[in-house]
Structure formats: structure tokens, C-alpha cells
Design a protein around this motif. Structure first.
Motif, PDB file in Angstrom:
ATOM      1  N   UNK A 127       0.840  -1.348  -0.053  1.00 12.17           N
ATOM      2  CA  UNK A 127       0.063  -0.132  -0.194  1.00 12.17           C
ATOM      3  C   UNK A 127       0.897   1.300  -0.119  1.00 12.17           C
ATOM      4  N   UNK A 128       2.022   1.106   0.474  1.00  9.51           N
ATOM      5  CA  UNK A 128       2.847   2.387   0.625  1.00  9.51           C
ATOM      6  C   UNK A 128       3.381   2.721  -0.890  1.00  9.51           C
ATOM      7  N   UNK A 129       3.692   1.686  -1.731  1.00  8.33           N
ATOM      8  CA  UNK A 129       4.151   1.825  -3.025  1.00  8.33           C
ATOM      9  C   UNK A 129       2.801   2.419  -3.779  1.00  8.33           C
ATOM     10  N   UNK A 130       1.683   1.751  -3.611  1.00 10.05           N
ATOM     11  CA  UNK A 130       0.519   2.054  -4.458  1.00 10.05           C
ATOM     12  C   UNK A 130       0.147   3.645  -3.982  1.00 10.05           C
ATOM     13  N   UNK A 131      -0.041   3.963  -2.783  1.00 10.08           N
ATOM     14  CA  UNK A 131      -0.489   5.161  -2.392  1.00 10.08           C
ATOM     15  C   UNK A 131       0.418   6.456  -2.550  1.00 10.08           C
ATOM     16  N   UNK A 132       1.809   5.789  -2.671  1.00  8.09           N
ATOM     17  CA  UNK A 132       2.771   6.911  -3.048  1.00  8.09           C
ATOM     18  C   UNK A 132       2.646   7.197  -4.607  1.00  8.09           C
ATOM     19  N   UNK A 133       2.505   6.221  -5.399  1.00 12.88           N
ATOM     20  CA  UNK A 133       2.265   6.556  -6.848  1.00 12.88           C
ATOM     21  C   UNK A 133       0.894   7.359  -7.050  1.00 12.88           C
ATOM     22  N   UNK A 134       0.008   6.982  -6.377  1.00  9.87           N
ATOM     23  CA  UNK A 134      -1.426   7.755  -6.484  1.00  9.87           C
ATOM     24  C   UNK A 134      -0.853   9.394  -6.014  1.00  9.87           C
ATOM     25  N   UNK A 135      -0.240   9.605  -5.085  1.00 12.24           N
ATOM     26  CA  UNK A 135       0.003  10.931  -4.651  1.00 12.24           C
ATOM     27  C   UNK A 135       0.834  11.613  -5.790  1.00 12.24           C
ATOM     28  N   UNK A 136       2.004  10.903  -6.188  1.00 13.91           N
ATOM     29  CA  UNK A 136       2.633  11.416  -7.351  1.00 13.91           C
ATOM     30  C   UNK A 136       1.835  11.785  -8.533  1.00 13.91           C
ATOM     31  N   UNK A 137       0.977  10.797  -8.904  1.00 15.18           N
ATOM     32  CA  UNK A 137       0.111  11.217 -10.315  1.00 15.18           C
ATOM     33  C   UNK A 137      -0.724  12.326  -9.768  1.00 15.18           C
ATOM     34  N   UNK A 138      -1.362  12.499  -8.604  1.00 11.55           N
ATOM     35  CA  UNK A 138      -2.105  13.522  -8.309  1.00 11.55           C
ATOM     36  C   UNK A 138      -1.427  14.950  -8.518  1.00 11.55           C
ATOM     37  N   UNK A 139      -0.247  14.931  -8.250  1.00  6.22           N
ATOM     38  CA  UNK A 139       0.745  16.084  -8.569  1.00  6.22           C
ATOM     39  C   UNK A 139       1.463  16.098  -9.870  1.00  6.22           C
ATOM     40  N   UNK A 140       0.717  15.191 -10.991  1.00  5.31           N
ATOM     41  CA  UNK A 140       1.157  15.224 -12.217  1.00  5.31           C
ATOM     42  C   UNK A 140       2.437  14.732 -12.389  1.00  5.31           C
ATOM     43  N   UNK A 141       3.084  13.768 -11.557  1.00  5.20           N
ATOM     44  CA  UNK A 141       4.338  12.978 -11.776  1.00  5.20           C
ATOM     45  C   UNK A 141       3.895  11.290 -12.279  1.00  5.20           C
ATOM     46  N   UNK A 142       4.805  10.750 -13.207  1.00 10.33           N
ATOM     47  CA  UNK A 142       4.540   9.497 -13.526  1.00 10.33           C
ATOM     48  C   UNK A 142       2.942   9.133 -14.032  1.00 10.33           C
ATOM     49  N   UNK A 143       2.611  10.081 -14.849  1.00  8.31           N
ATOM     50  CA  UNK A 143       1.243   9.915 -15.210  1.00  8.31           C
ATOM     51  C   UNK A 143       0.967   8.918 -16.278  1.00  8.31           C
ATOM     52  N   UNK A 144       1.841   8.331 -16.946  1.00  7.47           N
ATOM     53  CA  UNK A 144       1.932   7.390 -17.813  1.00  7.47           C
ATOM     54  C   UNK A 144       1.990   5.895 -17.419  1.00  7.47           C
ATOM     55  N   UNK A 145       2.163   5.809 -15.965  1.00  7.71           N
ATOM     56  CA  UNK A 145       2.346   4.531 -15.452  1.00  7.71           C
ATOM     57  C   UNK A 145       0.852   4.387 -15.027  1.00  7.71           C
ATOM     58  N   UNK A 146       0.586   2.810 -15.490  1.00  8.14           N
ATOM     59  CA  UNK A 146      -0.709   2.396 -15.333  1.00  8.14           C
ATOM     60  C   UNK A 146      -0.718   1.538 -13.896  1.00  8.14           C
ATOM     61  N   UNK A 147      -1.677   2.207 -12.908  1.00  6.54           N
ATOM     62  CA  UNK A 147      -1.854   1.663 -11.701  1.00  6.54           C
ATOM     63  C   UNK A 147      -2.251   0.118 -11.811  1.00  6.54           C
ATOM     64  N   UNK A 148      -3.542  -0.001 -12.618  1.00  6.29           N
ATOM     65  CA  UNK A 148      -3.817  -1.462 -12.415  1.00  6.29           C
ATOM     66  C   UNK A 148      -2.996  -2.522 -13.010  1.00  6.29           C
ATOM     67  N   UNK A 149      -2.234  -2.121 -14.083  1.00  8.78           N
ATOM     68  CA  UNK A 149      -1.107  -3.054 -14.504  1.00  8.78           C
ATOM     69  C   UNK A 149      -0.041  -3.435 -13.453  1.00  8.78           C
ATOM     70  N   UNK A 150       0.159  -2.596 -12.622  1.00 13.94           N
ATOM     71  CA  UNK A 150       0.914  -2.682 -11.532  1.00 13.94           C
ATOM     72  C   UNK A 150       0.442  -3.681 -10.289  1.00 13.94           C
ATOM     73  N   UNK A 151      -0.800  -3.021  -9.999  1.00 11.72           N
ATOM     74  CA  UNK A 151      -1.307  -3.639  -8.659  1.00 11.72           C
ATOM     75  C   UNK A 151      -2.736  -4.162  -8.798  1.00 11.72           C
ATOM     76  N   UNK A 152      -3.186  -4.163 -10.002  1.00 11.79           N
ATOM     77  CA  UNK A 152      -4.606  -5.003 -10.248  1.00 11.79           C
ATOM     78  C   UNK A 152      -5.667  -4.630  -9.319  1.00 11.79           C
TER      79      UNK A 152
END
Length: 380
Positions: free
Chosen positions: A1-26
Motif C-alpha cells: 500500500x505504501x508503493x501504491x498510495x505513493x504512486x497515487x500521490x505523485x500522479x495527483x501532482x502530475x508525476x508518472x502519469x503514464x504509469x498504469x496503476x492497474x497493470x502494477x497493482x491490479x
């Protein structure tokens, strides 16, 4: 959840927008929710029994609710995505910005206990395989005959679910591998492979439409063995990579150019983790494999051992010979191959002999089945 929530936070700040959350964490969030619900309900029952020692420890309702509900199903969805997630992660890790997210934003978090994302992603798979052990332990401790029978049947259903899942995961893994091989193995046109064949330009396009790559598109084909060998030609030694499938052998030349046949960049091809490590590193370096000659069907392949004394003049060691015959049993190609060690040579010869034997047996059985007649009735 640390990895998933951190990625969500970064994407909300317009970083790593091309990374697909579902493909990583389903469906990890749903899986966490259901697993936690099962855990809480389970320990509530234990707690109630401890506080009221006269109350029976009844697990049946909890087990029925979760194991006949969504617990195994959500695990299956996650597990079926796992191979694809590892494949996707392996390629994302090559990027500098994604590497910063992993190392500086997540892995340094003390709650990760120095574990990396691949080690964490596999945890739900391990948990699913432990559920039958949990059910078996509850079954052993149960004294109620009806409850005992119910728990046992539940354990068997979960085990069957896991066996079915293993089959699906193997199929998906094989599919991913063959899709990668279609990118790595290049099939040159017949006029490029052999200068004896002349084809006018206006005919080349129609001949190109018969794509040899489709040979590797079958989901039922299996790759039995592969590896790097040396091919002895009349004037030189050539690095080759062999692929032994369950119905044919493919000999390819190792190419180190940055561009694949046709002009696209092999450096951009994602590397499937189920490929052999040697081939993985080779592909990452921009290498690919060009088909040297037509595939050799296993029922047209003759294998011969080469005595060391006979190849001394060529300075070859650990050599064996592969002969390709046509349907009339005429030899149409011969390949003198050298393995890096005597052990590797024995492994190759053993793998080839076993594959030929299995293929022959399988096809003889099919042939006999096709030509067998129904038994004559005793009443005639």
C-alpha cells in the motif's frame, strides 16, 4: 500500500502519469479489504470464545461467508495479473524517474523493512496457497462431525481452485514468453537467406504476406530447451542460439545490431521475465536472433554424436551433429554444433532425444486412433 498510495500521490501532482496503476497493482485495494474483513471476523470468533469459555468455537459461518464468497475470487484476479505486473515493472525500472519513486519515495520507508516491490507483489500468491493449510488445521481441531465434513469439502474446493489457477498462470506465462519470442526471432525472406533464389520485385510483396512469425503464435506449443552453441561452417565458427520446441528445432544466428530486421529498435522491446536469463540480457543489449534455416520438424531430425578424435583437426570440442531430412529421407541440411562444456552437450543430446521420442509416440498414437475401427458387434 505504501508503493501504491505513493504512486497515487505523485500522479495527483502530475508525476508518472503514464504509469498504469492497474497493470502494477491490479485489484490490490479490493483484495486488502476482503482479506482484512476475513481476518477481523476470524479473530472476533476467537476473542468471543476466549472471553466466554463455555461458547463453542464456530468457524463455519465465517468460512462459508468468505471462502464461498469473494476471498478466493479476488485472489485469482490478482494472481492472473501477477506475471504481467512483473513484466511491466521490470521495464519501468529502467526509467530514471520511476527509479527515484521506488528508491527514494518508497524503499526508504521503514515500514517496507528493506523489501523491494517485486518481493511485496508476490505476497498475495503465497497467502492464497496457505489457506488450505489453515482449513486443514481447523478441520483437525473440529469435533463436530457435520462441521468437519463441511470444512473438508471447503478445503478441497480451495485446493481445486488453486490447481485451476496454476494452469491458467502457466498458460499466460507461456503466452507472454511466445509473444516476446515473436519480437526477438527474426525470419528473413527466402531470397535474403539464400542468394540462389531470385524473386522479381513485383512478386516480393505477395510472398511477404506469408508471415513465418505466425509459427510461434500457437498457445499450445511448448519451448522445451534453449541455449547458445557454436556452429562450425566451412571457413568460420558462428555463434548460434537454438530453440527446441515440442514439435521442431529452430537454429538462429545471434545478431548484435541495434536495429532489428525491418528497421525497428529492439532496445525498446520489453523483456519478459520468463525468458532465459542469457536471452534476457542479450535482448537488453539490443540483440536479436535471425533464423538461419527452416525449422527442423522432430520427425525429420537425426542426431549423431561426434567422437572427439574426429573433430580435432577443426579444434572442436563437445561436438554433435544434427541432420535435417526431407519426407523422402534425403539429407537436405547438416549442422555441426559445439557446446561450451561436455555437460551442456549431454544435456542437449538428452533433451533432443526425449523430444523426438515424445513427438513420435504422440503422433503414432494419433495415427492409430484415426485409423482404428469400431469393435464388431457380438450379435452379428
Amino acid at each position: 500500500k505504501i508503493f501504491m498510495n505513493t504512486l497515487k500521490y505523485l500522479q495527483s501532482n502530475e508525476f508518472l502519469l503514464d504509469v498504469d496503476l492497474w497493470r502494477l497493482f491490479a485489484n490490490l485495494e479490493e483484495l486488502n479489504k476482503i482479506s482484512l474483513g476475513f481476518l477481523k471476523s476470524f479473530f472476533e470468533t476467537v476473542k468471543e470464545h476466549v472471553s466466554k469459555s463455555d461458547s463453542p468455537m464456530d468457524f463455519s459461518s465465517i468460512l462459508r461467508k468468505f471462502f464461498q464468497g469473494d476471498l478466493c475470487q479476488t485472489h485469482q484476479i490478482y494472481c492472473l495479473n501477477y506475471t504481467s505486473a512483473v513484466f511491466y515493472l521490470e521495464n519501468l525500472r529502467q526509467r530514471e524517474d520511476f527509479g527515484i519513486y521506488l528508491k527514494q519515495w518508497c524503499e526508504q520507508n521503514e515500514r517496507c523493512k528493506r523489501l523491494h516491490l517485486p518481493e511485496l507483489l508476490v505476497a498475495p500468491l503465497h497467502r492464497l496457497t496457505r489457506y488450505p493449510l489453515l482449513l486443514n488445521n481447523i478441520w483437525k481441531q473440529s469435533t463436530n462431525k457435520t462441521e468437519k465434513g463441511f470444512i473438508w469439502s471447503l478445503k478441497e474446493k480451495v485446493e481445486k481452485s488453486i490447481r485451476d489457477l496454476e494452469g491458467k498462470v502457466k498458460w499466460l506465462d507461456n503466452f507472454q514468453k511466445f509473444r516476446q519470442l515473436q519480437e526477438v526471432i527474426i525470419w528473413p525472406q527466402v531470397w535474403d537467406r539464400d542468394k540462389r533464389f531470385f524473386v522479381p520485385e513485383y512478386l516480393k510483396q505477395s510472398l511477404r504476406e506469408n508471415n513465418s512469425e505466425n509459427i510461434l503464435s500457437s498457445a499450445n506449443r511448448l519451448l522445451l530447451h534453449e541455449g547458445r552453441l557454436t556452429l562450425a561452417e566451412s571457413t568460420r565458427l558462428l555463434d548460434v542460439y537454438l530453440f527446441l520446441f515440442d514439435d521442431f528445432l529452430l537454429i538462429t544466428k545471434i545478431k548484435r545490431n541495434k536495429k532489428k530486421y525491418g528497421g525497428s529498435d529492439t532496445g525498446l522491446i520489453p523483456v519478459c521475465p520468463s525468458l532465459a536469463p542469457e536471452l534476457q540480457s542479450f535482448v537488453r543489449e539490443g540483440g536479436f536472433c535471425t533464423v538461419l534455416d527452416q525449422p527442423i520438424p522432430l520427425d525429420r531430425l537425426t542426431l549423431r554424436n561426434i567422437d572427439p578424435i574426429h573433430v580435432t583437426v577443426f579444434s572442436l570440442q563437445n561436438a554433435f551433429l544434427i541432420q535435417h531430412e526431407n519426407r523422402y529421407r534425403q539429407c537436405i541440411a547438416v549442422f555441426l554444433l559445439q557446446a561450451p562444456t561436455e555437460t551442456a552437450k549431454k544435456t542437449w543430446m538428452s533433451q533432443l532425444e526425449t523430444a523426438i521420442s515424445n513427438y513420435t509416440t504422440q503422433h503414432e498414437t494419433k495415427k492409430n486412433t484415426a485409423f482404428c475401427f469400431p469393435a464388431e458387434s457380438s450379435e452379428i
